[in-house]
Design an enzyme around this catalytic site. Sequence first.
Site, PDB file in Angstrom:
ATOM      1  CD  GLU A 105      40.391 -48.312 -14.747  1.00 55.32           C
ATOM      2  OE1 GLU A 105      40.151 -49.340 -14.705  1.00 55.32           O
ATOM      3  OE2 GLU A 105      40.773 -47.591 -15.890  1.00 55.32           O
ATOM      4  CD  GLU A 125      44.759 -51.021 -14.005  1.00 54.56           C
ATOM      5  OE1 GLU A 125      45.774 -50.093 -13.359  1.00 54.56           O
ATOM      6  OE2 GLU A 125      43.662 -50.699 -13.930  1.00 54.56           O
TER       7      GLU A 125
HETATM    8  N1  3HC Z   1      40.812 -61.007 -10.292  1.00 53.86           N
HETATM    9  C1  3HC Z   1      40.833 -62.243  -9.970  1.00 53.86           C
HETATM   10  N2  3HC Z   1      41.426 -62.550  -8.959  1.00 53.86           N
HETATM   11  C2  3HC Z   1      42.192 -61.807  -8.023  1.00 53.86           C
HETATM   12  C3  3HC Z   1      42.235 -60.471  -8.142  1.00 53.86           C
HETATM   13  C4  3HC Z   1      41.733 -60.077  -9.465  1.00 53.86           C
HETATM   14  N3  3HC Z   1      41.943 -58.699  -9.783  1.00 53.86           N
HETATM   15  N4  3HC Z   1      43.061 -59.891  -7.154  1.00 53.86           N
HETATM   16  C5  3HC Z   1      43.047 -61.031  -6.149  1.00 53.86           C
HETATM   17  N5  3HC Z   1      42.619 -62.143  -6.736  1.00 53.86           N
HETATM   18  C6  3HC Z   1      42.807 -63.307  -6.311  1.00 53.86           C
HETATM   19  C7  3HC Z   1      44.004 -63.960  -6.044  1.00 53.86           C
HETATM   20  O1  3HC Z   1      44.445 -64.596  -7.126  1.00 53.86           O
HETATM   21  C8  3HC Z   1      43.906 -64.831  -4.710  1.00 53.86           C
HETATM   22  O2  3HC Z   1      43.445 -65.997  -5.116  1.00 53.86           O
HETATM   23  P1  3HC Z   1      43.592 -67.544  -4.520  1.00 53.86           P
HETATM   24  O3  3HC Z   1      43.323 -67.486  -2.937  1.00 53.86           O
HETATM   25  O4  3HC Z   1      43.046 -68.377  -5.370  1.00 53.86           O
HETATM   26  O5  3HC Z   1      45.328 -67.493  -4.410  1.00 53.86           O
HETATM   27  C9  3HC Z   1      42.949 -64.010  -3.979  1.00 53.86           C
HETATM   28  O6  3HC Z   1      42.225 -63.102  -4.798  1.00 53.86           O
HETATM   29  C10 3HC Z   1      43.390 -63.347  -2.707  1.00 53.86           C
HETATM   30  O7  3HC Z   1      44.375 -62.571  -3.233  1.00 53.86           O
HETATM   31  P2  3HC Z   1      45.795 -62.244  -2.550  1.00 53.86           P
HETATM   32  O8  3HC Z   1      46.239 -63.944  -1.893  1.00 53.86           O
HETATM   33  O9  3HC Z   1      47.040 -61.838  -3.378  1.00 53.86           O
HETATM   34  O10 3HC Z   1      45.508 -61.674  -1.131  1.00 53.86           O
HETATM   35  P3  3HC Z   1      46.050 -60.322  -0.252  1.00 53.86           P
HETATM   36  O11 3HC Z   1      45.312 -59.772   0.424  1.00 53.86           O
HETATM   37  O12 3HC Z   1      47.453 -60.691  -0.324  1.00 53.86           O
HETATM   38  O13 3HC Z   1      46.182 -59.090  -1.707  1.00 53.86           O
HETATM   39  C11 3HC Z   1      45.449 -57.748  -3.458  1.00 53.86           C
HETATM   40  C12 3HC Z   1      44.992 -58.634  -2.191  1.00 53.86           C
HETATM   41  C13 3HC Z   1      46.014 -56.701  -2.981  1.00 53.86           C
HETATM   42  C14 3HC Z   1      44.039 -57.367  -3.901  1.00 53.86           C
HETATM   43  C15 3HC Z   1      46.247 -58.545  -4.468  1.00 53.86           C
HETATM   44  O14 3HC Z   1      45.484 -59.688  -4.736  1.00 53.86           O
HETATM   45  C16 3HC Z   1      46.249 -57.696  -5.793  1.00 53.86           C
HETATM   46  O15 3HC Z   1      47.320 -57.098  -5.929  1.00 53.86           O
HETATM   47  N6  3HC Z   1      45.533 -58.107  -6.741  1.00 53.86           N
HETATM   48  C17 3HC Z   1      45.620 -57.654  -8.096  1.00 53.86           C
HETATM   49  C18 3HC Z   1      45.112 -56.402  -8.288  1.00 53.86           C
HETATM   50  C19 3HC Z   1      45.048 -55.577  -9.582  1.00 53.86           C
HETATM   51  O16 3HC Z   1      46.259 -55.939 -10.307  1.00 53.86           O
HETATM   52  N7  3HC Z   1      44.129 -54.962  -9.973  1.00 53.86           N
HETATM   53  C20 3HC Z   1      44.050 -54.473 -11.340  1.00 53.86           C
HETATM   54  C21 3HC Z   1      43.473 -55.550 -12.338  1.00 53.86           C
HETATM   55  S1  3HC Z   1      43.688 -55.323 -14.136  1.00 53.86           S
HETATM   56  C22 3HC Z   1      42.270 -53.974 -14.320  1.00 53.86           C
HETATM   57  O17 3HC Z   1      41.751 -53.551 -13.527  1.00 53.86           O
HETATM   58  C23 3HC Z   1      42.076 -53.649 -15.544  1.00 53.86           C
HETATM   59  C24 3HC Z   1      41.171 -52.347 -15.818  1.00 53.86           C
HETATM   60  O18 3HC Z   1      41.921 -51.302 -16.083  1.00 53.86           O
HETATM   61  C25 3HC Z   1      40.423 -52.476 -16.950  1.00 53.86           C
END
Ligand code: 3HC
Length: 697
Positions: A105, A125
């Site tokens: 975004e 999301e």
């Molecule tokens: N917020 C906070 N922490 C996050 C995060 C996020 N969005 N994304 C990842 N992390 C953290 C994980 O919890 C993890 O923490 P830890 O080491 O303490 O366990 C660390 O970052 C590393 O993450 P992964 O172990 O998952 O690492 P990968 O490399 O396997 O994957 C990733 C990385 C693809 C970014 C995966 O973490 C992921 O899919 N994250 C979520 C992405 C997501 O859902 N984003 C949308 C958020 S909602 C939003 O944006 C709302 C908006 O529209 C208003």
Amino acid sequence: MSDKIAYERHGDIAVLRIQNPPVNALSQAVRAGLQDGMSRAEAEEGVRAVLIVGEGRAFIAGADITEFGKPPQEPYLPDLCNRIEASPLLVVASMHGVSLGGGLEVALGAHYRIAQPNARVGLPEVHLGLIPGAGGTQRLPRLTGAEAAIEVITSGRHVMAPEALELGIIDRIEEGDPQTVGLAYAQELLDSGATRRPISEMPGTAPIDWDAAYEAAFRKGRGQISPAQAVRAVQASAEEPFKVGMKTERQMFVDLMETDQRQGMIHAFFSERAVSNLPELKGVTPRDLHEIGVIGGGTMGAGIATAALLSGLKVVLIEMKDEAAKAAHERIAGNLQGAVKRGKISQDKYEALTTEALKVSTEYASLSDVDLVIEAVFEDMDVKKQVFAQLDAVCKPGCVLASNTSYLDVNEIAASTSRPGDVIGLHFFSPAHVMKLLEIVVADATAPEVVATGFALGKMLGKVSVRAGVCDGFIGNRILATYRTAADHMVLDGASPYQIDKALTDFGFAMGPFAVADLAGLDIGWATRKRKAADRHPDERVPTYIDRLCEQGHFGQKTGQGYYIYEKGKRGGVPNPEITRLIEAEQKERGITPRDFTDREIVRRYMCAMVNEAAKLLGEGIARRPLDIDMVLLFGYGFPRYWGGPMKWADLQGLESVLRDIESYATEDAWFWQPAPLLKTLVAEGRNFDDLNKEAA
Ligand code: 3HC
Ligand code: NAI
């Protein structure tokens, strides 16, 4: 300026580099830093463009999920994206790694987007029970059209850069350091006289059949509400002016934030990551894994070997006879052919895996060099002991000896070897190359580095690994036995297996318990009932109608008849009238007058049985944390992800109400419904399962 954003000048271009490891989530400090950075760039003499870029492994992984559920703090993300877009300067985003959710975004707030060839973008999301809440549902459709936007948003999938380019989400792909290629692109745009290009000023998308798209998303979500809501938000992008559409999206986002589903899915997100993080394994080094042995090439052995080969391990598989060895090879080759068909591996890779990486043998001596062995022979203690004696004789010192047993006592297996410290349970789920769950069963003498090696193997195979202690059925199958019994009791008392299956699939389970039984084979439960008949408690209620069906040679899907009747070539089955007849006969025999059950009561009893048994397991230390149980049910038993797992479900209901129901069911059947002592303690102390998770962190 926040220390989360590095500000640099490169000629006419200001660079805002996000430094919030590990994945540059948009925490309050990042949002504030980006806002300040935009203001500074606009105020500085000579700046004509802004480049937004991420440091480390990602552009931005999205909003900071740890902030959800807390009071929102300014600057709000939608305002920030609008602020970036409204800048009089030319704004470019250079994307690498992932740009997800709020990350995409922010990029859509920029006027131009350049990405690395292996970059991935997406709006995931829905997997958190939400919809994009910072303009994603309003800006994306203006670039891609409604259909593509709906597909991307409702699936939450990661879109690879080449596809993103085709869809119009990004403008260019270029390999190199993200800041360097971003700067060159921004300079090129300035030199060519390119102008700002706010997506909000582009026309809204053409209409589609919104109701059909909504229905489809609702059906696909199997009870999850956010994908269907996302369709309505995209609809707003077509029907409302941009600013109004943004308000519509925001309201939906805020409403979804308040739902149980959002809580359940975010619990699942963090638990999936926490589950293999065991405090006891901190600093423990796993043993090296290059080559593994698999004993038995039946359903499980072949699946385990397939998973290992696909993850790059060499495999030696042992079968009893040449014919069985040949069949095992064919089974594995068949599984790998499936991977070729799905585009997961090439034909060349297939050849290499089936000829070089896999060795099938009938000689235990072939195992002399392997680092770990997984035994997957018949579920019979004597056979397992014989196999472990042979392994003990041929395997090198330090080789991990694992059993894939579903129920048997791993302590007893370990004690039959001269090296119990090397013995562990590695309980895979069928089909083992598909199912994500791996229970790592730690016996009394298992050495910590053997446990760490089990988790390391799980990680290599892409599994969700959960620590379990030794008991009959470990975590998953023990809980399954209890909630299955609750379903059996309801059948005796008047609910039909079909009503029960339907109530539970409506609740969100992938399948109901009776359809599952047909799939697994009714002979398995029949054999267990016979085995356990001798030590049954006199108050235990065990239906026998299904044994009558087994006696007629009907074992479920594989014989074409079970709770359902299956016709060749047709998916699913239809209710079997013979079952209804057998149930009625048993009710008559037992003097039971069948009563009606509502779907709500069915779900409640089933879930209470699950939670009560799970609380007993926790109390006994078989499972360490409630989240471990949640992950077992989610990844091994088709539990709906949007509830987060049975323990999260119980927390969301309130443990007091769950205990109250269990106590009321206990007035009818005190033996089965004995409340778990831990549940009583938690209620008395006003705590819940999530408190236990936090204490264990
Ligand atoms: N917020 C906070 N922490 C996050 C995060 C996020 N969005 N994304 C990842 N992390 C953290 C994980 O919890 C993890 O923490 P830890 O080491 O303490 O366990 C660390 O970052 C590393 O993450 P992964 O172990 O998952 O690492 P990968 O490399 O396997 O994957 C990733 C990385 C693809 C970014 C995966 O973490 C992921 O899919 N994250 C979520 C992405 C997501 O859902 N984003 C949308 C958020 S909602 C939003 O944006 C709302 C908006 O529209 C208003
Ligand atoms: P299966 O019957 O399909 O395969 C067992 C294989 O082991 C046969 O091919 C047999 O020839 C071979 N075998 C038997 N004794 C042997 C020996 N001494 N040396 C070498 N090979 C030998 O059984 P399945 O379903 O694969 O189950 C295997 C184990 O996995 C059991 O312990 C079972 O409880 C467990 N398990 C089964 C699951 C399932 O859904 N089928 C799920 C999880 C665990």
